[in-house]
Design a protein around this motif. Sequence first.
Motif, short mmCIF file in Angstrom:
data_model
loop_
_atom_site.label_atom_id
_atom_site.label_comp_id
_atom_site.label_asym_id
_atom_site.label_seq_id
_atom_site.Cartn_x
_atom_site.Cartn_y
_atom_site.Cartn_z
N ASP A 183 0.80 -1.22 0.13
CA ASP A 183 -0.06 -0.09 0.05
C ASP A 183 0.92 1.13 0.15
O ASP A 183 0.79 2.31 -0.54
N LEU A 187 0.65 4.25 -3.06
CA LEU A 187 0.67 5.42 -2.77
C LEU A 187 2.07 6.39 -3.15
O LEU A 187 1.83 7.25 -3.79
N ILE A 255 -1.82 -5.14 -2.99
CA ILE A 255 -2.20 -3.61 -2.53
C ILE A 255 -3.67 -3.97 -2.00
O ILE A 255 -4.33 -4.64 -2.64
N TYR A 258 -8.87 -1.16 -0.26
CA TYR A 258 -9.05 0.35 0.03
C TYR A 258 -8.11 1.34 -0.85
O TYR A 258 -8.43 2.12 -1.59
N ILE A 259 -6.73 0.89 -0.99
CA ILE A 259 -5.82 1.73 -1.74
C ILE A 259 -5.95 1.55 -3.08
O ILE A 259 -5.99 2.51 -3.85
N LYS A 260 -6.38 0.40 -3.49
CA LYS A 260 -6.79 0.15 -4.85
C LYS A 260 -7.98 1.19 -5.41
O LYS A 260 -7.95 1.62 -6.50
N LEU A 263 -6.92 5.01 -5.25
CA LEU A 263 -5.71 5.27 -6.37
C LEU A 263 -6.33 5.18 -7.83
O LEU A 263 -6.41 5.93 -8.57
N ILE A 299 -1.30 12.60 -0.23
CA ILE A 299 -0.62 11.39 -0.23
C ILE A 299 0.45 11.31 0.89
O ILE A 299 0.76 10.25 1.46
N LYS A 303 0.67 8.48 3.23
CA LYS A 303 1.52 7.23 2.74
C LYS A 303 2.17 6.09 3.74
O LYS A 303 2.30 5.05 3.69
N PRO A 306 0.14 2.99 6.37
CA PRO A 306 0.11 1.45 5.97
C PRO A 306 1.44 0.71 6.61
O PRO A 306 1.45 -0.49 7.02
#
Length: 412
Positions: A183, A187, A255, A258-260, A263, A299, A303, A306
């Motif tokens: 993650d 980011l 990843i 949530y981050i997918k 982004l 970010i 970042k 995670p």
Amino acid sequence: MFSLFKNYIYLLFIIYTLKSCFASNLNDLKSKYTLKTSVSDIAIEINEKTSFTLNISPSPTEIIELKISCEDPLTPSDYNNNKSNCYTINGFKIAYYIKPNEKTIDIEIKGAEPGKTTLIINTNINGTNVKDAFVRISVARHKSIDTIGVVIGWIYFLAWSVSFYPQMWINFRRKSVVGLNFDFLGLNITGFLFYTFFNVCLFFSSEIKDEFNERYPRSVLPVELNDVVFAIHAVFATSIVIIQCFIFERQTQTISIYIKTFLGIVWIVFAILAIIVPTTHWFNWLTYLYCFSYVKLAITIIKYIPQAWYNYKRQSTIGWSIENILLDFTGGSLSLLQMFLLAYNYNDWLTIFKNFTKFGLGMISILFDVLFIVQHYVLYRNAIESESTGLTSGINTSTSDLASIDTIETNG
């Protein structure tokens, strides 16, 4: 289909650029006279004297009165003000007169007290182009402090640039990326790509520079060559680490959804905005670029979360380069030190609070660095790793226990 779309975008770019050029040329033709200073920036110390030249074209056929101020006398009511409102400099006259056929006039200034100001020149002749008749002046307590600031700047530039490589080496040595949170990588690469878009476009695009100068007249472009080089290098280095993730052992790491999602939304929104920009007047390329910078700032704030949480769940920092953190901490601390030195040298403490975003982000990054240092050297200092697999066991072991284990490697 994609080729037609790309050609459409290029055509809109060309039309917009030609329109801007023609508009600028028409404005110049309408001007009776054009005033322009020989320099745009002057740096002096207190009590130091210097001078600059004001050029006028074409040669005047009449006596022209000039007024000098440290405010913006672009309206007739302001022009008749007999105060210069210049507190950081003196040694000049408020009014100057250019005789017929004179093309230049020299203006002398003297540093009075530390600070920064913009000296603006205007005239009583209507229709005179004065957009380049200004000088940004910096009055320092001591120029030696500026030199120290430059040295500090290069040190933290090198620290931040080198900070990418310890993680590459650890991954290569272990033949594993277990311990490095994906993650964080997702980011990080997005943030640096956006930072690169912002710097490269603002530094190289004459169209975007014109938009910047129109929106912020007499302001310094906020991007320099070293910003461009650092951004491109950051994308390159982060890309190498991502490639390592496809080559070396990574267990089931991926990843998170949530981050997918985050982004994916970000990239889709910016793709849509890229289509909107050429078709509107209220949303130009400069605004589009600033959106990139805002996302980069966001970010930067999130970042590290995670990775910190990943270390906590594993009860270990093995696989996460502490050298990277130490170099980042060094660079961040020196960056803040430079900021305070310059604020003292120019008696410009308000700049820190006006640019609170930069200051706040620097502090947040340093706080995360401190957290990682505590995790590595205090909380999880006895975490162990199997040499045969290169994977973290997630167990904290005492020094005496370590002595009895043959296949143990500590992350140091």
